[in-house]
Design an enzyme around this catalytic site. Structure first.
Site, PDB file in Angstrom:
ATOM      1  N   HIS A 140       0.822  -1.222   0.000  1.00 19.16           N
ATOM      2  CA  HIS A 140       0.000   0.000   0.000  1.00 19.16           C
ATOM      3  C   HIS A 140       0.849   1.263   0.000  1.00 19.16           C
ATOM      4  CE1 HIS A 140       0.363  -0.391   4.554  1.00 19.16           C
ATOM      5  NE2 HIS A 140       0.618   0.903   4.404  1.00 19.16           N
ATOM      6  N   GLU A 204      -3.904   3.665   1.714  1.00 20.74           N
ATOM      7  CA  GLU A 204      -4.190   3.882   3.127  1.00 20.74           C
ATOM      8  C   GLU A 204      -4.364   5.376   3.385  1.00 20.74           C
ATOM      9  OE1 GLU A 204      -2.073   3.437   7.549  1.00 20.74           O
ATOM     10  OE2 GLU A 204      -1.092   2.633   5.759  1.00 20.74           O
ATOM     11  N   HIS A 231       2.646  11.654  -6.815  1.00 22.93           N
ATOM     12  CA  HIS A 231       1.252  11.307  -7.079  1.00 22.93           C
ATOM     13  C   HIS A 231       1.022   9.815  -6.883  1.00 22.93           C
ATOM     14  CE1 HIS A 231       3.348  10.831 -11.033  1.00 22.93           C
ATOM     15  NE2 HIS A 231       2.716   9.691 -11.016  1.00 22.93           N
ATOM     16  N   GLU A 277      -2.694  10.524 -11.042  1.00 24.44           N
ATOM     17  CA  GLU A 277      -2.489  10.347 -12.482  1.00 24.44           C
ATOM     18  C   GLU A 277      -3.461   9.290 -12.994  1.00 24.44           C
ATOM     19  OE1 GLU A 277       1.140   9.514 -15.672  1.00 24.44           O
ATOM     20  OE2 GLU A 277       1.401   9.017 -13.553  1.00 24.44           O
TER      21      GLU A 277
END
Length: 291
Positions: A140, A204, A231, A277
């Site tokens: 994550h 998260e 990003h 993105e």
């Protein structure tokens, strides 16, 4: 991890490196780089390696607090942490530090935090001395959010993700929200702490209680000074149609497909101003002449 894609932009003086776990025991195996859930993109600006004044904000202290960490899940966490330590890398938090002895945080060369969690019960692996990176997962990415209700609604409604798990820490004054695409991992936890540890691609969200009452922007997006985190990215089945859908959801744009020179990427802004993105998943593109 393995570099599975590299893009060079000599005119703009930067290169992009896309890394993932790519072996036959990895989560995505030989998938195209746009068809994976667990990728880290590194941006290298030419000459930064020779400039001692270049330092990137890791997102965990002011100024520049916002982005928190990436996270990998490993087979045998004690052996995996020893492997990293033996290679000469530093730790923000070792397994034995603090109260939480089931997670560690390594530091990469730019001081970005990399959380390390276990895919197994940590008590069962404490005497295991081997670790196989082919089993690791890019689990994550964590970002801090000001208003958890606004952020969860955005990522569920606009971005189409699902809230998979909530971890409330009342005593510490924060709550964690894990969102992802795909099926729910279930409530069972192999290690007693992290359901979904064997998967990739979670986002998260960390909500520090009370930040929703603060005036103005609370967190740094990483793209203004001091720079650091850039990003997150989602790949979609049909880029044009996905952007039309985002438009219908009233999203705020950083860059539409029609803007600038790159017509194959768009950037959406989330409620805290983090960039997202949007790219085409090449696995969904029909071969030329097929349709």
């Amino acid at each position: 991890m393995t570099v599975i894609e590299k893009k060079t932009f000599p005119d703009n003086k930067f290169d992009l490196y896309f890394l993932a776990y790519a072996g036959q025991r990895s989560a995505s195996k030989d998938n195209h780089w746009t068809d994976r859930e667990g990728i880290i993109e590194l941006t290298h600006n030419y000459g930064s390696e020779n400039d001692d004044s270049v330092k990137y904000a890791n997102g965990n202290k002011e100024p520049g607090k916002g982005f928190g960490h990436t996270c990998i899940s490993v087979d045998n966490i004690q052996a995996a942490c020893k492997r990293i330590s033996d290679a000469g890398y530093r730790f923000q938090k070792k397994l034995e530090d603090g109260r939480m002895h089931h997670i560690a945080f390594a530091l990469d060369p730019d001081d970005y935090w990399v959380e390390i969690i276990s895919q197994k019960n940590v008590e069962e692996t404490k005497d295991v001395t081997d670790t196989d990176p082919a089993c690791y997962r890019m689990n994550h990415t964590m970002i801090r959010v000001k208003d958890k209700d606004a952020s969860i609604k955005f990522y569920e409604d606009a971005m189409g993700m699902k809230l998979m798990r909530t971890n409330e820490n009342k005593d510490a004054g924060f709550t964690l929200y894990f969102l992802a695409y795909g099926p729910h991992p279930g409530e069972a936890s192999a290690n007693g702490v992290n359901p979904g540890a064997s998967r990739e691609g979670f986002l998260e969200l960390t909500w520090n209680h009370g930040t929703e009452k603060e005036e103005g922007k609370v967190y740094h997006d990483g793209n203004a000074e001091p720079q650091g985190f850039g990003h997150i990215c989602v790949s979609v089945d049909d880029l044009d149609e996905a952007c039309k859908r985002f438009e219908s959801k009233g999203v705020q744009w950083k860059k539409r497909l029609t803007e600038g020179r790159m017509k194959n990427v768009a950037f959406v802004l989330d409620p805290d101003g983090y960039w997202i993105e949007v790219i085409q998943n090449e696995n969904f593109k029909a071969p030329p002449g097929k349709y």
